[in-house]
Design a protein around this motif. Sequence first.
Motif, PDB file in Angstrom:
ATOM      1  N   GLY A   5       0.816  -1.214   0.000  1.00  0.00           N
ATOM      2  CA  GLY A   5       0.000   0.000   0.000  1.00  0.00           C
ATOM      3  C   GLY A   5       0.846   1.258   0.000  1.00  0.00           C
ATOM      4  N   ILE A   6       1.950   1.235   0.756  1.00  0.00           N
ATOM      5  CA  ILE A   6       2.854   2.382   0.794  1.00  0.00           C
ATOM      6  C   ILE A   6       3.474   2.608  -0.574  1.00  0.00           C
ATOM      7  CG2 ILE A   6       5.064   3.187   1.720  1.00  0.00           C
ATOM      8  CD1 ILE A   6       4.282   1.761   4.351  1.00  0.00           C
ATOM      9  N   VAL A   7       3.967   1.545  -1.171  1.00  0.00           N
ATOM     10  CA  VAL A   7       4.637   1.668  -2.470  1.00  0.00           C
ATOM     11  C   VAL A   7       3.654   2.102  -3.548  1.00  0.00           C
ATOM     12  CG1 VAL A   7       5.823   0.373  -4.275  1.00  0.00           C
ATOM     13  CG2 VAL A   7       6.486   0.072  -1.899  1.00  0.00           C
ATOM     14  N   LEU A   8       2.486   1.488  -3.597  1.00  0.00           N
ATOM     15  CA  LEU A   8       1.531   1.818  -4.649  1.00  0.00           C
ATOM     16  C   LEU A   8       0.935   3.213  -4.482  1.00  0.00           C
ATOM     17  CD1 LEU A   8      -0.350  -1.545  -5.188  1.00  0.00           C
ATOM     18  CD2 LEU A   8       1.443  -0.513  -6.585  1.00  0.00           C
ATOM     19  N   THR A   9       0.887   3.720  -3.261  1.00  0.00           N
ATOM     20  CA  THR A   9       0.376   5.067  -3.047  1.00  0.00           C
ATOM     21  C   THR A   9       1.266   6.103  -3.724  1.00  0.00           C
ATOM     22  OG1 THR A   9      -0.638   4.440  -0.960  1.00  0.00           O
ATOM     23  CG2 THR A   9      -0.210   6.769  -1.282  1.00  0.00           C
ATOM     24  N   TYR A  10       2.566   5.891  -3.659  1.00  0.00           N
ATOM     25  CA  TYR A  10       3.503   6.859  -4.213  1.00  0.00           C
ATOM     26  C   TYR A  10       4.130   6.443  -5.541  1.00  0.00           C
ATOM     27  CZ  TYR A  10       3.552  10.006  -0.235  1.00  0.00           C
ATOM     28  OH  TYR A  10       3.200  10.934   0.707  1.00  0.00           O
ATOM     29  N   ALA A  11       4.069   5.188  -5.915  1.00  0.00           N
ATOM     30  CA  ALA A  11       4.809   4.703  -7.084  1.00  0.00           C
ATOM     31  C   ALA A  11       4.388   5.399  -8.377  1.00  0.00           C
ATOM     32  CB  ALA A  11       4.650   3.193  -7.219  1.00  0.00           C
ATOM     33  N   PHE A  12       3.107   5.407  -8.662  1.00  0.00           N
ATOM     34  CA  PHE A  12       2.664   5.993  -9.926  1.00  0.00           C
ATOM     35  C   PHE A  12       2.858   7.505  -9.974  1.00  0.00           C
ATOM     36  CE2 PHE A  12       0.204   1.996  -9.661  1.00  0.00           C
ATOM     37  CZ  PHE A  12       0.810   1.359 -10.739  1.00  0.00           C
ATOM     38  N   PRO A  13       2.550   8.253  -8.912  1.00  0.00           N
ATOM     39  CA  PRO A  13       2.834   9.692  -8.966  1.00  0.00           C
ATOM     40  C   PRO A  13       4.327  10.002  -9.107  1.00  0.00           C
ATOM     41  CG  PRO A  13       1.265   9.244  -7.225  1.00  0.00           C
ATOM     42  CD  PRO A  13       1.748   7.921  -7.721  1.00  0.00           C
ATOM     43  N   ILE A  14       5.184   9.220  -8.463  1.00  0.00           N
ATOM     44  CA  ILE A  14       6.626   9.456  -8.579  1.00  0.00           C
ATOM     45  C   ILE A  14       7.099   9.163  -9.995  1.00  0.00           C
ATOM     46  CG2 ILE A  14       8.893   8.562  -7.890  1.00  0.00           C
ATOM     47  CD1 ILE A  14       7.800   8.326  -5.060  1.00  0.00           C
ATOM     48  N   LEU A  15       6.645   8.061 -10.554  1.00  0.00           N
ATOM     49  CA  LEU A  15       7.050   7.714 -11.920  1.00  0.00           C
ATOM     50  C   LEU A  15       6.522   8.719 -12.933  1.00  0.00           C
ATOM     51  CD1 LEU A  15       6.655   3.845 -11.861  1.00  0.00           C
ATOM     52  CD2 LEU A  15       8.776   5.159 -11.950  1.00  0.00           C
ATOM     53  N   LEU A  22      13.857   2.334 -11.485  1.00  0.00           N
ATOM     54  CA  LEU A  22      13.007   1.386 -10.787  1.00  0.00           C
ATOM     55  C   LEU A  22      13.649   0.842  -9.518  1.00  0.00           C
ATOM     56  CD1 LEU A  22      10.232   0.186 -11.106  1.00  0.00           C
ATOM     57  CD2 LEU A  22      11.228  -1.696 -12.379  1.00  0.00           C
ATOM     58  N   LYS A  23      14.973   0.710  -9.523  1.00  0.00           N
ATOM     59  CA  LYS A  23      15.644   0.165  -8.347  1.00  0.00           C
ATOM     60  C   LYS A  23      15.605   1.142  -7.159  1.00  0.00           C
ATOM     61  CE  LYS A  23      20.210   1.602  -9.865  1.00  0.00           C
ATOM     62  NZ  LYS A  23      21.553   1.164 -10.185  1.00  0.00           N
ATOM     63  N   ASN A  24      15.440   2.434  -7.408  1.00  0.00           N
ATOM     64  CA  ASN A  24      15.351   3.425  -6.328  1.00  0.00           C
ATOM     65  C   ASN A  24      13.912   3.727  -5.930  1.00  0.00           C
ATOM     66  OD1 ASN A  24      18.117   3.630  -6.485  1.00  0.00           O
ATOM     67  ND2 ASN A  24      18.060   5.464  -7.759  1.00  0.00           N
ATOM     68  N   LEU A  25      12.971   3.175  -6.658  1.00  0.00           N
ATOM     69  CA  LEU A  25      11.570   3.527  -6.438  1.00  0.00           C
ATOM     70  C   LEU A  25      11.083   3.119  -5.050  1.00  0.00           C
ATOM     71  CD1 LEU A  25       9.047   4.743  -7.734  1.00  0.00           C
ATOM     72  CD2 LEU A  25       8.486   2.460  -8.536  1.00  0.00           C
ATOM     73  N   SER A  27      12.705   2.681  -2.180  1.00  0.00           N
ATOM     74  CA  SER A  27      13.242   3.521  -1.103  1.00  0.00           C
ATOM     75  C   SER A  27      12.670   4.942  -1.173  1.00  0.00           C
ATOM     76  CB  SER A  27      14.770   3.547  -1.151  1.00  0.00           C
ATOM     77  OG  SER A  27      15.210   4.124  -2.352  1.00  0.00           O
ATOM     78  N   THR A  28      12.476   5.451  -2.378  1.00  0.00           N
ATOM     79  CA  THR A  28      11.903   6.783  -2.535  1.00  0.00           C
ATOM     80  C   THR A  28      10.461   6.814  -2.031  1.00  0.00           C
ATOM     81  OG1 THR A  28      13.294   7.152  -4.474  1.00  0.00           O
ATOM     82  CG2 THR A  28      11.418   8.627  -4.183  1.00  0.00           C
ATOM     83  N   CYS A  29       9.688   5.804  -2.394  1.00  0.00           N
ATOM     84  CA  CYS A  29       8.295   5.737  -1.934  1.00  0.00           C
ATOM     85  C   CYS A  29       8.229   5.662  -0.415  1.00  0.00           C
ATOM     86  CB  CYS A  29       7.602   4.513  -2.529  1.00  0.00           C
ATOM     87  SG  CYS A  29       7.309   4.611  -4.289  1.00  0.00           S
ATOM     88  N   PHE A  30       9.050   4.828   0.166  1.00  0.00           N
ATOM     89  CA  PHE A  30       9.007   4.667   1.617  1.00  0.00           C
ATOM     90  C   PHE A  30       9.467   5.937   2.332  1.00  0.00           C
ATOM     91  CE2 PHE A  30      10.426   3.070   5.753  1.00  0.00           C
ATOM     92  CZ  PHE A  30       9.259   2.435   6.143  1.00  0.00           C
ATOM     93  N   SER A  31      10.519   6.591   1.810  1.00  0.00           N
ATOM     94  CA  SER A  31      10.991   7.808   2.473  1.00  0.00           C
ATOM     95  C   SER A  31       9.961   8.937   2.365  1.00  0.00           C
ATOM     96  CB  SER A  31      12.337   8.246   1.911  1.00  0.00           C
ATOM     97  OG  SER A  31      12.216   8.597   0.558  1.00  0.00           O
ATOM     98  N   LEU A  32       9.300   9.072   1.216  1.00  0.00           N
ATOM     99  CA  LEU A  32       8.262  10.094   1.091  1.00  0.00           C
ATOM    100  C   LEU A  32       7.081   9.778   1.996  1.00  0.00           C
ATOM    101  CD1 LEU A  32       8.164  10.974  -2.700  1.00  0.00           C
ATOM    102  CD2 LEU A  32       8.883  12.417  -0.817  1.00  0.00           C
ATOM    103  N   PHE A  33       6.760   8.499   2.138  1.00  0.00           N
ATOM    104  CA  PHE A  33       5.673   8.107   3.032  1.00  0.00           C
ATOM    105  C   PHE A  33       5.972   8.535   4.465  1.00  0.00           C
ATOM    106  CE2 PHE A  33       3.407   5.241   5.847  1.00  0.00           C
ATOM    107  CZ  PHE A  33       2.136   5.258   5.306  1.00  0.00           C
TER     108      PHE A  33
END
Length: 93
Positions: A5-15, A22-25, A27-33
């Motif tokens: 849920g954390i990753v999918l919440t931020y994954a598409f807006p970040i991309l 993709l390999k940094n996605l 960690s980026t999603c979790f840190s923004l969360f």
Amino acid sequence: ALLLGIVLTYAFPILARFDCPLKNLLSTCFSLFVLHLPTSLAAIAVNCLPLLLLWFVPRLFIQLGIVWVLLGFSTAAYINGKMFLKVFAKHGT
């Protein structure tokens, strides 16, 4: 399930907004969360609203089902987009 849920919440807006490998996605999603916890929880609440409505008030969900199909998805995306613009503005874009 929570990590997904954390990753999918931020994954598409970040991309959509950043050029993020993709390999940094993850960690980026979790840190923004973590950095924007209230906004993140609000975004998850907006995304989970139909499921909660179905679970707790199934009759109302059935009655409002066509409204959700017509307006719900786009309204949730709009609200999330407004919240994510504020988050991303703090990070230089």
